[in-house]
Design a protein around this motif. Structure first.
Motif, PDB file in Angstrom:
ATOM      1  N   GLN A  50       0.831  -1.201   0.000  1.00  0.00           N
ATOM      2  CA  GLN A  50       0.000   0.000   0.000  1.00  0.00           C
ATOM      3  C   GLN A  50       0.871   1.259   0.000  1.00  0.00           C
ATOM      4  O   GLN A  50       0.538   2.250  -0.660  1.00  0.00           O
ATOM      5  CB  GLN A  50      -0.926  -0.002   1.221  1.00  0.00           C
ATOM      6  CG  GLN A  50      -1.862   1.205   1.288  1.00  0.00           C
ATOM      7  CD  GLN A  50      -2.788   1.297   0.098  1.00  0.00           C
ATOM      8  OE1 GLN A  50      -3.411   0.304  -0.287  1.00  0.00           O
ATOM      9  NE2 GLN A  50      -2.880   2.487  -0.500  1.00  0.00           N
ATOM     10  N   LYS A  53       1.984   2.014  -3.424  1.00  0.00           N
ATOM     11  CA  LYS A  53       0.888   2.620  -4.179  1.00  0.00           C
ATOM     12  C   LYS A  53       0.731   4.100  -3.810  1.00  0.00           C
ATOM     13  O   LYS A  53       0.554   4.962  -4.683  1.00  0.00           O
ATOM     14  CB  LYS A  53      -0.416   1.840  -3.919  1.00  0.00           C
ATOM     15  CG  LYS A  53      -0.390   0.436  -4.508  1.00  0.00           C
ATOM     16  CD  LYS A  53      -1.471  -0.463  -3.951  1.00  0.00           C
ATOM     17  CE  LYS A  53      -2.851  -0.108  -4.463  1.00  0.00           C
ATOM     18  NZ  LYS A  53      -3.853  -1.148  -4.092  1.00  0.00           N
ATOM     19  N   GLU A  84      -0.530  -2.751 -15.614  1.00  0.00           N
ATOM     20  CA  GLU A  84      -1.769  -2.214 -15.029  1.00  0.00           C
ATOM     21  C   GLU A  84      -2.413  -1.186 -15.951  1.00  0.00           C
ATOM     22  O   GLU A  84      -3.613  -1.212 -16.170  1.00  0.00           O
ATOM     23  CB  GLU A  84      -1.485  -1.599 -13.651  1.00  0.00           C
ATOM     24  CG  GLU A  84      -0.984  -2.601 -12.632  1.00  0.00           C
ATOM     25  CD  GLU A  84      -1.991  -3.718 -12.373  1.00  0.00           C
ATOM     26  OE1 GLU A  84      -3.207  -3.459 -12.435  1.00  0.00           O
ATOM     27  OE2 GLU A  84      -1.548  -4.853 -12.095  1.00  0.00           O
ATOM     28  N   ASN A  98      -7.119   6.124  -9.230  1.00  0.00           N
ATOM     29  CA  ASN A  98      -8.131   5.074  -9.074  1.00  0.00           C
ATOM     30  C   ASN A  98      -7.602   3.733  -9.558  1.00  0.00           C
ATOM     31  O   ASN A  98      -7.841   2.687  -8.925  1.00  0.00           O
ATOM     32  CB  ASN A  98      -9.397   5.451  -9.842  1.00  0.00           C
ATOM     33  CG  ASN A  98     -10.158   6.590  -9.178  1.00  0.00           C
ATOM     34  OD1 ASN A  98     -10.018   6.822  -7.971  1.00  0.00           O
ATOM     35  ND2 ASN A  98     -10.955   7.304  -9.954  1.00  0.00           N
ATOM     36  N   ALA A  99      -6.892   3.751 -10.687  1.00  0.00           N
ATOM     37  CA  ALA A  99      -6.330   2.506 -11.224  1.00  0.00           C
ATOM     38  C   ALA A  99      -5.296   1.915 -10.271  1.00  0.00           C
ATOM     39  O   ALA A  99      -5.232   0.696 -10.074  1.00  0.00           O
ATOM     40  CB  ALA A  99      -5.710   2.765 -12.594  1.00  0.00           C
ATOM     41  N   ASP A 101      -5.241   2.409  -7.005  1.00  0.00           N
ATOM     42  CA  ASP A 101      -5.987   1.909  -5.844  1.00  0.00           C
ATOM     43  C   ASP A 101      -6.532   0.503  -6.082  1.00  0.00           C
ATOM     44  O   ASP A 101      -6.630  -0.304  -5.147  1.00  0.00           O
ATOM     45  CB  ASP A 101      -7.149   2.855  -5.517  1.00  0.00           C
ATOM     46  CG  ASP A 101      -6.695   4.123  -4.803  1.00  0.00           C
ATOM     47  OD1 ASP A 101      -5.616   4.096  -4.170  1.00  0.00           O
ATOM     48  OD2 ASP A 101      -7.413   5.139  -4.894  1.00  0.00           O
ATOM     49  N   ASN A 102      -6.885   0.208  -7.325  1.00  0.00           N
ATOM     50  CA  ASN A 102      -7.504  -1.083  -7.656  1.00  0.00           C
ATOM     51  C   ASN A 102      -6.488  -2.194  -7.933  1.00  0.00           C
ATOM     52  O   ASN A 102      -6.883  -3.335  -8.209  1.00  0.00           O
ATOM     53  CB  ASN A 102      -8.427  -0.924  -8.861  1.00  0.00           C
ATOM     54  CG  ASN A 102      -9.665  -0.098  -8.531  1.00  0.00           C
ATOM     55  OD1 ASN A 102     -10.149  -0.134  -7.402  1.00  0.00           O
ATOM     56  ND2 ASN A 102     -10.152   0.668  -9.500  1.00  0.00           N
ATOM     57  N   MET A 103      -5.204  -1.876  -7.858  1.00  0.00           N
ATOM     58  CA  MET A 103      -4.175  -2.893  -8.102  1.00  0.00           C
ATOM     59  C   MET A 103      -4.179  -3.954  -7.008  1.00  0.00           C
ATOM     60  O   MET A 103      -4.397  -3.644  -5.833  1.00  0.00           O
ATOM     61  CB  MET A 103      -2.787  -2.231  -8.174  1.00  0.00           C
ATOM     62  CG  MET A 103      -2.537  -1.456  -9.446  1.00  0.00           C
ATOM     63  SD  MET A 103      -1.004  -0.466  -9.368  1.00  0.00           S
ATOM     64  CE  MET A 103       0.187  -1.688  -8.847  1.00  0.00           C
ATOM     65  N   LEU A 104      -3.908  -5.177  -7.384  1.00  0.00           N
ATOM     66  CA  LEU A 104      -3.805  -6.282  -6.431  1.00  0.00           C
ATOM     67  C   LEU A 104      -2.404  -6.882  -6.496  1.00  0.00           C
ATOM     68  O   LEU A 104      -1.819  -7.011  -7.588  1.00  0.00           O
ATOM     69  CB  LEU A 104      -4.840  -7.361  -6.757  1.00  0.00           C
ATOM     70  CG  LEU A 104      -6.309  -6.935  -6.668  1.00  0.00           C
ATOM     71  CD1 LEU A 104      -7.212  -8.069  -7.123  1.00  0.00           C
ATOM     72  CD2 LEU A 104      -6.672  -6.491  -5.251  1.00  0.00           C
TER      73      LEU A 104
END
Length: 416
Positions: A50, A53, A84, A98-99, A101-104
């Protein structure tokens, strides 16, 4: 104090700099491509992931994003690679954030070399790249690569891509250098929390060098150097290297930047004046020949002594509105600590800007007194090795301070 405490790493992860927050504003007119390549292996804890990110989002927030400005892409890697978003997918900061934030997180091993080879294609025109503009890759990793990185990185740099290598925790510094190809593009951080301290510095580093102020063109600069007994020979050598690096970052000449040096301990002594040398090599050689005088640390007395050496008969050009700067380098508490305010004020009233550079045991309050509590001109490092690379940060402030059109009595900085 309004300064920002910032950690500059490179090879020296323990230096703390006080940097003017105005330097940390977004850069102007910096069209180019920036790709983040981030380690998503299993050795990274979720909270650390995190923080990576957050780091990317912060750097993006300090950049000028737009269709004709900066384009950003992100790829993450472990023993596989996962794009990504590419460079032309998003044109707004919000969409990029936003992209991210959505990363895993992927998990797995750390095949950094393969990832660098894979990411190369995304700098090409067919994948949204703009090879005619500046292209940069920022690699963030926390450990040792399990494959070879030197040749993939060299191939990417051969395409004209500049690579920055950020290593956190157990990153291999040799591999970081192989990735970046240059020590000034390597950053090492003690942990993921320290990434936050690096955000603004990296954003500033990404500024366009063609539009950024790179060299001091015209100034009168005198180094006022502490040569007291507490400074060993090796420490004094570090001070000499720092001064030489500062000189090398300027354009030296009779009608350009002039340098002088005053050494002090119990008493102060001018070694050479502003009008003694007219070439960079002469100044560098003279600095190499300096000998430490030893004695106590009478900084106030030395400040008072230095005033006359900015006069016209010693080569000073205040009458021509050339910026005049006294760069004080000290490692300890002033013996005459109660005698700092008056001579510092007199110098500043004469239009002389004081840069306070403290090392190891330097008293930060005294540094602030000398600078007139101007945080942009106060610098502190906690060891002498770190001093040798401090010039990179001071050069930026100094360059902006001495841009054409600034009088010696009006030394406010522009953001760059």
């Amino acid at each position: 104090m309004a300064a920002v405490a910032q950690r500059q790493s490179g090879w020296l992860p323990h230096q703390e700099l006080l940097v003017d927050p105005r330097l940390l504003l977004p850069c102007k007119d910096i069209p180019g491509d920036l790709l983040f390549l981030i380690d998503s292996s299993g050795s990274i804890y979720p909270n650390e992931y995190q923080k990576m990110k957050d780091f990317m989002k912060s750097v993006i927030s300090k950049s000028v994003i737009g269709k004709d400005e900066v384009h950003v892409g992100v790829m993450q890697f472990s023993d596989v690679q996962q794009l990504e978003f590419n460079l032309n997918q998003y044109s707004s900061k919000d969409a990029m954030s936003n992209a991210i934030d959505n990363m895993l997180q992927i998990g797995g091993g750390t095949d950094t070399g393969k990832a660098i080879t894979q990411v190369s294609q995304y700098f090409d025109v067919g994948n949204g790249g703009r090879p005619n503009l500046r292209q940069r890759l920022m690699v963030i990793t926390d450990g040792e690569a399990q494959d070879e990185v030197k040749h993939p990185a060299a191939a990417l740099r051969a395409k004209g891509v500049t690579i920055y290598a950020i290593g956190v925790k157990d990153a291999n510094t040799t591999q970081l250098l192989e990735i970046s190809g240059s020590p000034d593009k390597v950053y090492t951080e003690r942990d993921f929390d320290a990434l936050k301290d690096l955000e603004s510095q990296v954003a500033l580093e990404l500024c366009d060098p063609e539009r950024d102020c790179k060299k001091t063109e015209k100034a009168d600069i005198i180094f006022l150097v502490d040569g007291s007994t507490s400074i060993t020979l090796s420490k004094f050598r570090s001070m000499q290297k720092f001064m030489q690096s500062m000189v090398n970052q300027t354009t030296v000449g009779k009608d350009l930047t002039r340098f002088g040096v005053i050494l002090y301990s119990t008493n102060a002594n001018s070694i050479f004046s502003l009008n003694t040398y007219n070439s960079k090599q002469e100044v560098v050689n003279a600095i190499s020949a300096l000998k430490s005088p030893f004695g106590d640390t009478y900084t106030g007395r030395a400040l008072a002594y230095s005033l006359e050496y900015f006069n016209e008969n010693h080569g000073g050009r205040a009458a021509l509105q050339v910026p005049q700067i006294l760069m004080v380098i000290t490692d300890g508490d002033a013996t005459d600590r109660n005698n700092l305010v008056v001579p510092s004020s007199v110098l500043r009233d004469k239009g002389i800007s004081i840069f306070s550079i403290g090392v190891e045991g330097a008293n930060k309050t005294q540094l602030e007194i000398m600078s007139g509590h101007d945080s942009s001109k106060v610098f502190y490092v906690d060891n002498f090795d770190a001093l040798e690379t401090l010039y990179k940060n001071i050069t930026q402030v100094l360059c902006n301070t001495t841009k054409p059109g600034k009088s010696s009595k009006s030394l406010n900085m522009d953001d760059s």
